[in-house]
Design a protein around this motif. Structure first.
Motif, PDB file in Angstrom:
ATOM      1  N   VAL A  57      26.989  -7.637   7.136  1.00  0.00           N
ATOM      2  CA  VAL A  57      28.149  -8.032   6.072  1.00  0.00           C
ATOM      3  C   VAL A  57      27.397  -8.238   4.832  1.00  0.00           C
ATOM      4  O   VAL A  57      26.173  -8.772   4.595  1.00  0.00           O
ATOM      5  N   ARG A  95      31.458  -4.838   6.399  1.00  0.00           N
ATOM      6  CA  ARG A  95      32.369  -5.974   6.045  1.00  0.00           C
ATOM      7  C   ARG A  95      31.902  -6.507   5.121  1.00  0.00           C
ATOM      8  O   ARG A  95      30.665  -6.890   4.926  1.00  0.00           O
ATOM      9  N   SER A  97      32.310 -10.108   2.918  1.00  0.00           N
ATOM     10  CA  SER A  97      32.880 -11.431   2.740  1.00  0.00           C
ATOM     11  C   SER A  97      32.714 -12.157   1.274  1.00  0.00           C
ATOM     12  O   SER A  97      31.873 -11.540   0.512  1.00  0.00           O
TER      13      SER A  97
END
Ligand code: HH2
Length: 291
Positions: A57, A95, A97
């Protein structure tokens, strides 16, 4: 990612820190150009290196939350994070964030391609973040922070830090659930360095297993380069990665599901070893497969 589990249960998730800020305590200014806008080539280079080193992430922040930091207006935070996230989403499949306490910033970040919201205040700064995450099917990391970064070190008092942080994180989780965020989309974070003394930080890291059991959600920890490490080792901020890896290893051995770090390569190795050691434990406390 509606319906998806926030962190895979069969591995440790490595969250790489990308701060698009002028003043983050260890990496401020690295990803901005002279005008204060995101330096996209520098950002993509940093992200590419992190992904090659094993980051799962990429966590993009536009507001420093170091002790004493003042709140950044939402428009300025969006100016920092939205173009950064759009550039990352266009180039990589990882991903992404967004590290923000504000629903307005989180909404812009989700529009730009983020799928997780990392709120260090655990919904205490902007409770409307929960409904946004529910509506958009975003994952939610809920951190523990009493008060504000500007004042959080001023009056720190815990009688039983692990129990109190666990109770307050459970309240944050209940708020998120009440707003419609599914349990599998939520992780919690004890907020290492956020309004905590040295002994509090040590107790939280050494007892991640108890915290995880109390809250019943996956746990992320973020000890990376923080002051408490220097208090133990005497290292200045730029030399704290080795101590960071040790802290991550202890937390993962205790059951942490994810670590948020600046140095991905070292943290990944530490996490792999700690997880293997956890799986090899023979005492009753190991309680079945490592989580
Ligand atoms: N720590 C920082 C920022 N975001 N998010 C989570 N979930 N957990 C943490 O421990 C955490 C966090 C502070 O570190 P950093 O981003 O390096 O510095 P700054 O706040 O100065 O930008």
């Amino acid at each position: 990612m509606p319906g998806a589990t926030i962190f895979a249960p069969d591995r440790v998730t490595i969250v790489g820190v990308l701060n698009a800020t002028p003043d983050s305590f260890s990496d401020g200014g690295r990803l901005l150009d002279a005008s204060g806008a995101v330096d996209v080539p520098a950002l993509l280079r940093a992200a590419e290196a992190m992904l090659a080193e094993g980051a799962d992430v990429l966590d993009v922040g536009g507001e420093s939350t170091r002790p004493g930091a003042e709140t950044v207006p939402a428009a300025e935070e969006i100016r920092r994070v939205a173009p950064a996230i759009a550039a990352l989403a266009k180039r990589f499949h990882a991903r992404i964030s967004v590290d923000t306490r504000k629903a307005e910033v989180a909404a812009a970040a989700l529009d730009a391609g983020a799928s997780l919201v990392n709120d260090v205040s655990g919904l205490r700064f902007d409770p409307s973040l929960a409904a946004l995450a529910a509506r958009r099917g975003a994952g939610l990391v809920l951190g523990h922070l009493r008060g504000e970064p500007a004042t959080m070190q001023c009056d720190v008092r815990f009688a039983d830090v692990v129990r109190e942080v666990g109770d307050e994180l459970a309240e944050s989780v209940a708020r998120a659930r009440a707003a419609g965020v599914p349990a599998e989309a939520i992780a919690v974070d004890p907020g290492i360095g956020f309004g905590k003394r040295l002994a509090d930080n040590l107790a939280l890291l050494a007892n991640v297993g108890a915290l995880r059991a109390r809250v019943g959600q996956p746990v992320l920890v973020g000890p990376s380069r923080k002051r408490f490490l220097g208090e133990i080792t005497g290292d200045p901020v730029e030399a704290r990665d080795v101590a960071t890896h040790a802290a991550c290893a202890v937390a993962v051995f205790q059951g942490a599901d994810a670590v948020r770090v600046h140095d991905v390569a070292g943290a990944r190795r530490a996490a792999l070893l700690a997880r293997a050691l956890r799986a090899a434990r023979r005492d009753a406390a190991a309680g079945g497969p490592a989580a």
